[in-house]
Motif scaffolding. Structure first.
Motif, PDB file in Angstrom:
ATOM      1  N   ILE A  99      39.807  28.961  42.338  1.00  9.56           N
ATOM      2  CA  ILE A  99      38.675  29.616  43.000  1.00  9.56           C
ATOM      3  C   ILE A  99      37.629  28.633  43.521  1.00  9.56           C
ATOM      4  CG2 ILE A  99      37.305  29.930  40.878  1.00  9.56           C
ATOM      5  CD1 ILE A  99      37.639  32.332  43.934  1.00  9.56           C
ATOM      6  N   GLU A 100      37.507  27.467  42.898  1.00  6.35           N
ATOM      7  CA  GLU A 100      36.459  26.532  43.318  1.00  6.35           C
ATOM      8  C   GLU A 100      36.627  26.099  44.772  1.00  6.35           C
ATOM      9  OE1 GLU A 100      35.230  23.376  40.636  1.00  6.35           O
ATOM     10  OE2 GLU A 100      36.218  24.405  38.961  1.00  6.35           O
ATOM     11  N   LYS A 101      37.865  25.866  45.206  1.00  3.25           N
ATOM     12  CA  LYS A 101      38.069  25.442  46.595  1.00  3.25           C
ATOM     13  C   LYS A 101      37.700  26.553  47.576  1.00  3.25           C
ATOM     14  CE  LYS A 101      43.024  26.652  46.710  1.00  3.25           C
ATOM     15  NZ  LYS A 101      44.403  26.097  46.849  1.00  3.25           N
ATOM     16  N   VAL A 102      37.845  27.820  47.144  1.00  5.34           N
ATOM     17  CA  VAL A 102      37.472  28.947  47.997  1.00  5.34           C
ATOM     18  C   VAL A 102      35.956  29.039  48.111  1.00  5.34           C
ATOM     19  CG1 VAL A 102      37.635  31.443  48.317  1.00  5.34           C
ATOM     20  CG2 VAL A 102      39.579  30.172  47.373  1.00  5.34           C
ATOM     21  N   GLY A 115      40.040  36.082  49.887  1.00  3.73           N
ATOM     22  CA  GLY A 115      40.479  36.960  48.813  1.00  3.73           C
ATOM     23  C   GLY A 115      41.991  36.897  48.668  1.00  3.73           C
ATOM     24  N   SER A 116      42.549  37.916  48.036  1.00  2.00           N
ATOM     25  CA  SER A 116      43.997  37.989  47.877  1.00  2.00           C
ATOM     26  C   SER A 116      44.388  39.416  47.529  1.00  2.00           C
ATOM     27  CB  SER A 116      44.480  37.037  46.773  1.00  2.00           C
ATOM     28  OG  SER A 116      43.968  37.438  45.512  1.00  2.00           O
ATOM     29  N   LYS A 139      49.167  35.171  53.801  1.00  2.00           N
ATOM     30  CA  LYS A 139      48.112  34.179  53.978  1.00  2.00           C
ATOM     31  C   LYS A 139      47.225  34.472  55.186  1.00  2.00           C
ATOM     32  CE  LYS A 139      50.535  30.317  51.767  1.00  2.00           C
ATOM     33  NZ  LYS A 139      51.014  28.918  51.913  1.00  2.00           N
ATOM     34  N   ALA A 140      47.734  35.266  56.120  1.00  2.00           N
ATOM     35  CA  ALA A 140      46.958  35.597  57.315  1.00  2.00           C
ATOM     36  C   ALA A 140      47.017  37.094  57.583  1.00  2.00           C
ATOM     37  CB  ALA A 140      47.478  34.810  58.517  1.00  2.00           C
ATOM     38  N   LYS A 184      36.532  34.611  60.276  1.00  2.00           N
ATOM     39  CA  LYS A 184      37.961  34.373  60.106  1.00  2.00           C
ATOM     40  C   LYS A 184      38.411  34.933  58.769  1.00  2.00           C
ATOM     41  CE  LYS A 184      41.402  30.632  60.337  1.00  2.00           C
ATOM     42  NZ  LYS A 184      41.597  29.159  60.488  1.00  2.00           N
ATOM     43  N   ILE A 185      39.574  35.591  58.764  1.00  2.00           N
ATOM     44  CA  ILE A 185      40.119  36.202  57.551  1.00  2.00           C
ATOM     45  C   ILE A 185      41.169  35.269  56.959  1.00  2.00           C
ATOM     46  CG2 ILE A 185      41.130  38.283  56.570  1.00  2.00           C
ATOM     47  CD1 ILE A 185      38.472  38.691  58.114  1.00  2.00           C
ATOM     48  N   ILE A 186      40.964  34.841  55.721  1.00  2.00           N
ATOM     49  CA  ILE A 186      41.892  33.910  55.072  1.00  2.00           C
ATOM     50  C   ILE A 186      42.243  34.419  53.686  1.00  2.00           C
ATOM     51  CG2 ILE A 186      42.311  31.530  54.364  1.00  2.00           C
ATOM     52  CD1 ILE A 186      40.063  30.662  56.201  1.00  2.00           C
ATOM     53  N   ALA A 187      43.530  34.607  53.440  1.00  2.00           N
ATOM     54  CA  ALA A 187      43.987  35.018  52.109  1.00  2.00           C
ATOM     55  C   ALA A 187      44.471  33.800  51.335  1.00  2.00           C
ATOM     56  CB  ALA A 187      45.110  36.045  52.219  1.00  2.00           C
TER      57      ALA A 187
END
Length: 316
Positions: A99-102, A115-116, A139-140, A184-187
Motif C-alpha cells: 500500500i505504501e507505493k500506492v 484500488g483493487s 490492472k486497467a 487516471k484509473i489504476i488498479a
C-alpha cells in the motif's frame, strides 16, 4: 492526518468488527489514520461493535443512499488521502506490504484513482470463484469499485465526490467524472483484500445483481455510459422477439431459432471477452452465469421503474 478510511454500514454485525480490526492491524505504522463508520440506521449492534474495534461512528440514518453516506463520512474526515471500503471487507498482509507505493503515487499525482477488486473467501463455491476471482487480476479497469477505492481528498472535492442521489453504481460515475477532469484509473491487484459478504449461491448472486443494477437506470446518461446497461437492453429486446415468435401461430421455426441463438451468442461472447484470457473453464462456466446476470439486470430495470424509493442494502 494521513489516511481516512470511510465505511458505510447497515446491519453489518457479522462483519464490521473484523473489518475495522483488519485496518488497525494492517495499516502501516508510518501513517496516521482514522476509521470512520457511517451507520445507516442499523437495527443491530453494528455501531457499538465498530466503536469497540476502534472506529469513529457517524449517524447517517438521514441519508438516502450509500453514496451519500460516503460523502457524509468525508465531511468528518481529516486525512489527505481517502480509502473507501465496504463493511464486509478485510485487509491482508499483502495489502500492507504494497500500500505504501500506492499512497506515494497519490501524493505525487493526486489525480489518480487507485484500488483493487476483492477476492472471495477460499471456501466460496466454484461458480462464485469463477465469476469474481478473474476480476482481481485487472490492472486497467473502466472504474474502481467503491468496496476498495483510494483517492486524494483534494481530487475528491474537485469532482464533487460521489453522486449522492445514486443508489448504486456511484463509483462508476465518480470514475467517469474523474477521467473528465484529467484523472487516471489504476488498479493494483497486489493490494489483496477479501470480500466476506460476496454471494455464496446463484440465488444470492441473482438478488444482488437486481439491486446493484438499479443504478444503471437513473438517467439516459447513466444508461448510455454503461456497457452493461446497453447489453441488457439488447438482452431484453431479444427476449421480447423470442417470446413473440413463440406465441404467434404458424410461424416458421427459424423465427424462434434466430433470437434464441442471438441470446445464447450474447452470453457466450460476453463471457469470452471477460474471461477467455484467464481460464477456459471460467469462460465456459460464466457463459451460463452471464445469462443469469443479464436476467437479473433486466429485472433491475423493472425494479428501478416500479420502486423509486431507495432500498437499503443489508447482507443479513
Amino acid at each position: 492526518m494521513d489516511i481516512s478510511v470511510v465505511i458505510p454500514a447497515y446491519n453489518e454485525t457479522m462483519f464490521i468488527s473484523d473489518t475495522v480490526k483488519s485496518i488497525v492491524k494492517w495499516m502501516p505504522s508510518c501513517y496516521q489514520f482514522e476509521v470512520i463508520v457511517v451507520d445507516h440506521g442499523s437495527t443491530d449492534n453494528t455501531a457499538s461493535l465498530a466503536t469497540e474495534a476502534g472506529a469513529k461512528v457517524i449517524d447517517g440514518k438521514a441519508e438516502a443512499t450509500i453514496a451519500a453516506l460516503r460523502n457524509l463520512g468525508v465531511t468528518h474526515a481529516k486525512g489527505r488521502l481517502l480509502l473507501f471500503i465496504d463493511a464486509d471487507i478485510t485487509l491482508t498482509s499483502q495489502w500492507s506490504e504494497n500500500i505504501e507505493k500506492v499512497f506515494e503515487l497519490l501524493d505525487s499525482n493526486p489525480k489518480n484513482i487507485c484500488g483493487s477488486h476483492p477476492k472471495v473467501p477460499e471456501d466460496s463455491s466454484l461458480l462464485m470463484k469463477s465469476w469474481f476471482e478473474p476480476k482481481t487480476l485487472e490492472k486497467a479497469p473502466t472504474h474502481i469499485g467503491s468496496c476498495h477505492l483510494i483517492i486524494a481528498r483534494q481530487f475528491f472535492d474537485t469532482i464533487d465526490g460521489f453522486p449522492g442521489e445514486m443508489e448504486t453504481s456511484e463509483e462508476f460515475t465518480l470514475c467517469l467524472n474523474a477521467k473528465k477532469a484529467g484523472g487516471k484509473i489504476i488498479a493494483f491487484p497486489e493490494l489483496v483484500i477479501t470480500h466476506h459478504g460476496s454471494p455464496e449461491t446463484l440465488s444470492s448472486f441473482f438478488s444482488r445483481e437486481i439491486w446493484h443494477g438499479r443504478g444503471d437506470w437513473n438517467s439516459l446518461q447513466s444508461i448510455f455510459s454503461s456497457k452493461v446497461a446497453m447489453l441488457t437492453l439488447i438482452f431484453i429486446i431479444l427476449h421480447l422477439i423470442f417470446i413473440s415468435a413463440l406465441i404467434m401461430p404458424a410461424q416458421p421455426t427459424i423465427f424462434q431459432l434466430i433470437p434464441f441463438l442471438a441470446i445464447l451468442s450474447l452470453c457466450v461472447f460476453s463471457s469470452f471477452i471477460k474471461f477467455y484470457k484467464v481460464k477456459f473453464s471460467y469462460f465456459l462456466v460464466n457463459s451460463l452465469t452471464f445469462y443469469l446476470y443479464f436476467l437479473a439486470r433486466s429485472l433491475s430495470l423493472f425494479s428501478a421503474v416500479c420502486f423509486k424509493k431507495t432500498i437499503k442494502h443489508s447482507r443479513v
